[in-house]
Design a protein around this motif. Structure first.
Motif: not given
Ligand SMILES: [Fe+2]
Ligand SMILES: [Fe+2]
Length: 186
Positions: A73, A77, A165, A117, A161
């Motif tokens: 992941h 990103e 996002e 997520h 986190h």
């Molecule tokens: Fe993320």
């Protein structure tokens, strides 16, 4: 370590600074902590007799799955989504047309990241349920206490986190893309 960026309003800060903050603080945290937690698991699994009440193997399996998902992941990103958001910001500033991307709209990688997520969040909840909330009292084993502390810190950091996002970066990127499209008449 004192955090000079704690409490900063990321909804109005420059978007490139928000991305640098996410990578430097949260991605760096994961890259440091995920291997460290695996070492603690290995120490516990190697101990005889097994004082874990049978949870170390399912807990370790959940953790390893989470680690694999998160490491891929972070790369998606850093290599795809974040560079494209920075290109959108450059285009907005210079009044250039919306930059082209193989995925079409920024909403597509954002949808994928948010799906991942949700998956990470489910694993965090499952690990918390399995351990009855990482209790620090009642365990005589220092490895267990260290593991529970580290998993609790992992959860706290990951929740913040993901919040940054999902709730700030992604909506801002979608607005940015719309602004570029409007400015270029596309
Ligand atoms: Fe993320
Ligand atoms: Fe991230």
């Amino acid at each position: 370590m004192p955090d000079s960026e704690a409490g900063r309003d990321w909804s109005t800060a420059p978007i490139d600074e928000l991305i640098v903050h996410i990578v430097n603080r949260h991605h760096t945290f994961l890259r440091r902590q995920l291997p460290r937690i695996e070492v603690i698991f290995d120490r516990i699994v190697g101990k005889k007799p097994d004082e874990t009440g049978g949870i170390v193997l399912p807990l370790g399996k959940l953790f390893l799955g989470l680690r694999t998902e998160l490491e891929s992941h972070l790369l998606k990103e850093e290599n795809v989504l974040f560079p494209y958001i920075l290109r959108l910001e450059d285009a907005r500033k210079s009044g250039s047309p919306t930059p082209k991307a193989h995925f079409g709209s920024v909403k597509r990688p954002i949808g994928m990241m948010e799906h991942e997520h949700d998956s990470a969040d489910r694993v965090l909840q499952e690990m918390r349920r399995l351990t009855n909330g990482y209790p620090m009292e009642g365990s005589t084993c220092s490895n267990w206490r260290e593991l529970f502390r580290a998993l609790g810190e992992l959860e706290t950091d990951l929740v913040e986190h993901i919040r940054l996002e999902n709730e700030i970066l992604h909506p801002r990127a979608i607005r940015l893309e719309a602004e570029c499209a409007c400015a270029s008449g596309s």
